[in-house]
Design a protein around this motif. Structure first.
Motif, PDB file in Angstrom:
ATOM      1  N   LYS A 163      -7.449   6.621  13.239  1.00 45.96           N
ATOM      2  CA  LYS A 163      -6.089   6.852  12.748  1.00 45.96           C
ATOM      3  C   LYS A 163      -5.501   5.600  12.103  1.00 45.96           C
ATOM      4  O   LYS A 163      -4.789   5.675  11.097  1.00 45.96           O
ATOM      5  N   LEU A 164      -5.800   4.440  12.687  1.00 44.95           N
ATOM      6  CA  LEU A 164      -5.299   3.195  12.102  1.00 44.95           C
ATOM      7  C   LEU A 164      -5.903   2.953  10.722  1.00 44.95           C
ATOM      8  O   LEU A 164      -5.190   2.628   9.763  1.00 44.95           O
ATOM      9  N   TYR A 165      -7.218   3.095  10.631  1.00 41.40           N
ATOM     10  CA  TYR A 165      -7.848   2.940   9.331  1.00 41.40           C
ATOM     11  C   TYR A 165      -7.345   4.008   8.356  1.00 41.40           C
ATOM     12  O   TYR A 165      -7.191   3.740   7.155  1.00 41.40           O
ATOM     13  N   GLY A 166      -7.091   5.206   8.867  1.00 45.49           N
ATOM     14  CA  GLY A 166      -6.595   6.272   8.009  1.00 45.49           C
ATOM     15  C   GLY A 166      -5.278   5.920   7.360  1.00 45.49           C
ATOM     16  O   GLY A 166      -5.088   6.112   6.153  1.00 45.49           O
ATOM     17  N   ARG A 167      -4.341   5.400   8.118  1.00 44.27           N
ATOM     18  CA  ARG A 167      -3.037   5.027   7.569  1.00 44.27           C
ATOM     19  C   ARG A 167      -3.175   3.841   6.613  1.00 44.27           C
ATOM     20  O   ARG A 167      -2.563   3.815   5.543  1.00 44.27           O
ATOM     21  N   ARG A 168      -3.952   2.866   7.026  1.00 41.85           N
ATOM     22  CA  ARG A 168      -4.165   1.698   6.162  1.00 41.85           C
ATOM     23  C   ARG A 168      -4.747   2.122   4.824  1.00 41.85           C
ATOM     24  O   ARG A 168      -4.257   1.746   3.756  1.00 41.85           O
ATOM     25  N   ASN A 169      -5.831   2.894   4.851  1.00 48.74           N
ATOM     26  CA  ASN A 169      -6.518   3.265   3.622  1.00 48.74           C
ATOM     27  C   ASN A 169      -5.698   4.224   2.767  1.00 48.74           C
ATOM     28  O   ASN A 169      -5.760   4.184   1.537  1.00 48.74           O
ATOM     29  N   HIS A 170      -4.924   5.095   3.413  1.00 46.11           N
ATOM     30  CA  HIS A 170      -4.110   6.047   2.646  1.00 46.11           C
ATOM     31  C   HIS A 170      -3.021   5.314   1.861  1.00 46.11           C
ATOM     32  O   HIS A 170      -2.732   5.658   0.710  1.00 46.11           O
ATOM     33  N   MET A 171      -2.428   4.297   2.482  1.00 48.35           N
ATOM     34  CA  MET A 171      -1.418   3.521   1.765  1.00 48.35           C
ATOM     35  C   MET A 171      -2.022   2.805   0.559  1.00 48.35           C
ATOM     36  O   MET A 171      -1.426   2.768  -0.527  1.00 48.35           O
ATOM     37  N   VAL A 172      -3.204   2.244   0.719  1.00 41.51           N
ATOM     38  CA  VAL A 172      -3.871   1.577  -0.393  1.00 41.51           C
ATOM     39  C   VAL A 172      -4.172   2.586  -1.501  1.00 41.51           C
ATOM     40  O   VAL A 172      -3.967   2.310  -2.696  1.00 41.51           O
ATOM     41  N   LEU A 173      -4.659   3.758  -1.115  1.00 46.34           N
ATOM     42  CA  LEU A 173      -4.959   4.808  -2.089  1.00 46.34           C
ATOM     43  C   LEU A 173      -3.727   5.165  -2.923  1.00 46.34           C
ATOM     44  O   LEU A 173      -3.777   5.180  -4.167  1.00 46.34           O
ATOM     45  N   LEU A 174      -2.621   5.471  -2.257  1.00 40.61           N
ATOM     46  CA  LEU A 174      -1.415   5.880  -2.979  1.00 40.61           C
ATOM     47  C   LEU A 174      -0.862   4.747  -3.835  1.00 40.61           C
ATOM     48  O   LEU A 174      -0.366   4.980  -4.946  1.00 40.61           O
ATOM     49  N   ALA A 175      -0.954   3.516  -3.337  1.00 44.54           N
ATOM     50  CA  ALA A 175      -0.454   2.380  -4.108  1.00 44.54           C
ATOM     51  C   ALA A 175      -1.285   2.163  -5.361  1.00 44.54           C
ATOM     52  O   ALA A 175      -0.752   1.838  -6.433  1.00 44.54           O
ATOM     53  N   ARG A 176      -2.596   2.343  -5.254  1.00 46.16           N
ATOM     54  CA  ARG A 176      -3.451   2.176  -6.428  1.00 46.16           C
ATOM     55  C   ARG A 176      -3.239   3.302  -7.436  1.00 46.16           C
ATOM     56  O   ARG A 176      -3.238   3.072  -8.645  1.00 46.16           O
ATOM     57  N   ASP A 177      -3.090   4.517  -6.931  1.00 44.29           N
ATOM     58  CA  ASP A 177      -2.971   5.673  -7.818  1.00 44.29           C
ATOM     59  C   ASP A 177      -1.605   5.751  -8.485  1.00 44.29           C
ATOM     60  O   ASP A 177      -1.504   6.128  -9.654  1.00 44.29           O
ATOM     61  N   GLY A 178      -0.544   5.411  -7.749  1.00 41.69           N
ATOM     62  CA  GLY A 178       0.800   5.544  -8.297  1.00 41.69           C
ATOM     63  C   GLY A 178       1.552   4.245  -8.458  1.00 41.69           C
ATOM     64  O   GLY A 178       2.647   4.226  -9.035  1.00 41.69           O
ATOM     65  N   GLY A 179       1.003   3.153  -7.931  1.00 43.12           N
ATOM     66  CA  GLY A 179       1.689   1.869  -7.969  1.00 43.12           C
ATOM     67  C   GLY A 179       2.506   1.641  -6.715  1.00 43.12           C
ATOM     68  O   GLY A 179       2.925   2.584  -6.030  1.00 43.12           O
ATOM     69  N   LEU A 180       2.734   0.377  -6.400  1.00 44.10           N
ATOM     70  CA  LEU A 180       3.520   0.028  -5.211  1.00 44.10           C
ATOM     71  C   LEU A 180       4.941   0.572  -5.288  1.00 44.10           C
ATOM     72  O   LEU A 180       5.591   0.782  -4.267  1.00 44.10           O
ATOM     73  N   GLY A 181       5.429   0.807  -6.503  1.00 43.21           N
ATOM     74  CA  GLY A 181       6.788   1.293  -6.661  1.00 43.21           C
ATOM     75  C   GLY A 181       6.907   2.799  -6.691  1.00 43.21           C
ATOM     76  O   GLY A 181       7.995   3.323  -6.972  1.00 43.21           O
ATOM     77  N   SER A 182       5.823   3.531  -6.373  1.00 45.67           N
ATOM     78  CA  SER A 182       5.865   4.994  -6.516  1.00 45.67           C
ATOM     79  C   SER A 182       6.717   5.643  -5.435  1.00 45.67           C
ATOM     80  O   SER A 182       6.689   5.261  -4.256  1.00 45.67           O
ATOM     81  N   ALA A 183       7.477   6.645  -5.845  1.00 47.13           N
ATOM     82  CA  ALA A 183       8.280   7.428  -4.907  1.00 47.13           C
ATOM     83  C   ALA A 183       7.372   8.183  -3.945  1.00 47.13           C
ATOM     84  O   ALA A 183       7.733   8.413  -2.791  1.00 47.13           O
ATOM     85  N   GLN A 184       6.191   8.576  -4.418  1.00 43.17           N
ATOM     86  CA  GLN A 184       5.247   9.300  -3.563  1.00 43.17           C
ATOM     87  C   GLN A 184       4.846   8.455  -2.360  1.00 43.17           C
ATOM     88  O   GLN A 184       4.776   8.959  -1.235  1.00 43.17           O
ATOM     89  N   LEU A 185       4.604   7.167  -2.586  1.00 45.89           N
ATOM     90  CA  LEU A 185       4.239   6.274  -1.494  1.00 45.89           C
ATOM     91  C   LEU A 185       5.395   6.143  -0.502  1.00 45.89           C
ATOM     92  O   LEU A 185       5.176   6.209   0.713  1.00 45.89           O
ATOM     93  N   ARG A 186       6.600   5.998  -1.006  1.00 43.42           N
ATOM     94  CA  ARG A 186       7.759   5.885  -0.107  1.00 43.42           C
ATOM     95  C   ARG A 186       7.945   7.164   0.706  1.00 43.42           C
ATOM     96  O   ARG A 186       8.235   7.114   1.914  1.00 43.42           O
ATOM     97  N   ARG A 187       7.750   8.308   0.060  1.00 44.55           N
ATOM     98  CA  ARG A 187       7.913   9.575   0.787  1.00 44.55           C
ATOM     99  C   ARG A 187       6.840   9.713   1.863  1.00 44.55           C
ATOM    100  O   ARG A 187       7.115  10.228   2.954  1.00 44.55           O
ATOM    101  N   TRP A 188       5.625   9.253   1.576  1.00 40.74           N
ATOM    102  CA  TRP A 188       4.566   9.368   2.574  1.00 40.74           C
ATOM    103  C   TRP A 188       4.879   8.503   3.793  1.00 40.74           C
ATOM    104  O   TRP A 188       4.720   8.947   4.933  1.00 40.74           O
ATOM    105  N   VAL A 189       5.320   7.267   3.565  1.00 45.05           N
ATOM    106  CA  VAL A 189       5.664   6.391   4.690  1.00 45.05           C
ATOM    107  C   VAL A 189       6.793   7.010   5.511  1.00 45.05           C
ATOM    108  O   VAL A 189       6.738   7.045   6.745  1.00 45.05           O
ATOM    109  N   GLY A 190       7.816   7.531   4.834  1.00 44.83           N
ATOM    110  CA  GLY A 190       8.905   8.182   5.561  1.00 44.83           C
ATOM    111  C   GLY A 190       8.424   9.365   6.367  1.00 44.83           C
ATOM    112  O   GLY A 190       8.874   9.592   7.499  1.00 44.83           O
ATOM    113  N   GLY A 191       7.494  10.118   5.805  1.00 40.31           N
ATOM    114  CA  GLY A 191       6.947  11.265   6.523  1.00 40.31           C
ATOM    115  C   GLY A 191       6.175  10.878   7.760  1.00 40.31           C
ATOM    116  O   GLY A 191       6.186  11.606   8.769  1.00 40.31           O
ATOM    117  N   GLN A 192       5.488   9.735   7.715  1.00 40.58           N
ATOM    118  CA  GLN A 192       4.743   9.274   8.886  1.00 40.58           C
ATOM    119  C   GLN A 192       5.681   8.973  10.055  1.00 40.58           C
ATOM    120  O   GLN A 192       5.399   9.328  11.207  1.00 40.58           O
TER     121      GLN A 192
END
Length: 334
Positions: free
Chosen positions: A225-254
């Motif tokens: 689970k720890l690696y899952g959260r770590r890797n998922h954040m990297v994935l979303l940041a690479r795909d949408g950028g660190l400033g993506s709303a999608q990344l912020r929504r995912w963190v909030g959802g967690q």
């Protein structure tokens, strides 16, 4: 179309043997099999006793880095279509024909095959298969029965295939998803899509996934689970950028999901995993992504090396065809 099937494995010889026997029975003899084994013991004799023409690479220095083993396999592939199968799957009848039929459509760049886990009801899946949702979550459904090919955003690493030319354009896999390597398969599919390629789910290209135990830990344990959260954040940041709303929504959802856990102990445990995993992921994303999406092509030294290796045989084959044609023309002139 020529097919190369790659298996990466680590300390699971019984499962590797079962998988290879399935390939030997289910593949056309012309298909290439490549095995990259990170185990301490060299099991090349086992592999060649089942498939005498298999390419076997003993690479113990790659232990713990599954995706680096995938990139090692890319140095040896010769097919137009490159498949990666987990070592704990077996082919269902018709897998190869269904896979090649999907790639007969020239718009298709990547295919995720059906991966059956033997779970009750898994053939039914209501959400769209293989999608990245606006809140950053991923849909699954790769064991489901669908009516024909289904367009997807991402696929499953246990049964995934690509045009070799597309893997060359990408420069291979991004091989820095550590631990369980969770999301490395999602990453490569999203990069294919970023190139403009079409990815599909092919339910008739089916395998049975008969899970082997993890060499370290267990599936869905705290480490996973720890690696899952770590890797998922990297994935979303690479795909949408660190400033993506999608990344912020995912963190909030967690963090919102913590409150939905049942019981104080469960809430506390999930909160701890979420805080550590998200903090770890944020640090990794800050180092490995930028404010805007990363380009899908690898332009580092390894990316350039793999690109050249994947294109080399294509160029050599083209030269061979030209030489044959030249010889035929000269015979005709004579």
């Amino acid at each position: 179309m020529k097919l190369s099937v790659c298996i990466v494995t680590y300390e699971r010889p019984a499962f590797l043997e079962r998988c290879l026997r399935s390939l030997d029975a289910g593949l056309d003899p012309s298909a290439q099999v490549v095995v990259v084994d990170a185990s301490a013991e060299d099991r090349g004799d086992l592999v060649r006793s089942i498939r005498s023409d298999a390419v076997f690479v003993h690479a113990p220095h790659l232990a713990g880095w599954m995706t680096r083993s995938r990139n090692e396999a890319l140095r040896h592939v010769r097919g137009d279509i490159v498949t990666f199968l987990d070592d704990d799957v077996v082919l269902r009848p018709g897998w190869e024909a269904a896979l090649l039929a999907a790639f007969a459509d020239p718009t298709v760049a990547a295919v995720a095959g059906r991966t059956c886990n033997g779970l009750p009801g898994e053939e039914r899946y209501e959400p769209p298969v293989g999608r990245v949702l606006p809140d950053g979550r991923l849909t699954d459904g790769f064991a489901s029965l669908q009516d024909g090919l289904v367009d997807i955003d991402h696929g499953i690493g246990a049964n995934m295939s690509f045009r070799r030319s597309v893997l060359a354009e990408l420069g291979g896999f991004r091989d820095d998803y550590p631990g369980t390597a969770l999301r490395e398969d999602t990453d490569v599919f999203l990069r294919v899509r970023a190139l403009g390629g079409r990815a599909v789910f092919a339910p008739d290209a089916a395998v049975d996934h008969l899970p082997a135990p993890h060499v370290r830990g267990a599936r869905f344990d705290t480490r996973y689970k720890l690696y899952g959260r770590r890797n998922h954040m990297v994935l979303l940041a690479r795909d949408g950028g660190l400033g993506s709303a999608q990344l912020r929504r995912w963190v909030g959802g967690q963090f919102a999901a913590v409150g939905r856990s049942h019981g104080l102990a469960a809430k506390a445990k999930r909160l701890g995993v979420t805080v550590v995993g998200v903090a770890w992921g944020a640090g990794a994303a800050a180092r490995q992504a930028k404010w805007h999406p990363l380009p899908p092509r690898r332009e580092d030294a390894l990316g350039r090396e793999l690109r050249a290796a994947l294109r080399a045989d294509v160029a050599a084959e083209a030269d061979g065809v030209r030489q044959v044609r030249r010889g035929t023309d000269e015979e005709g002139d004579a």
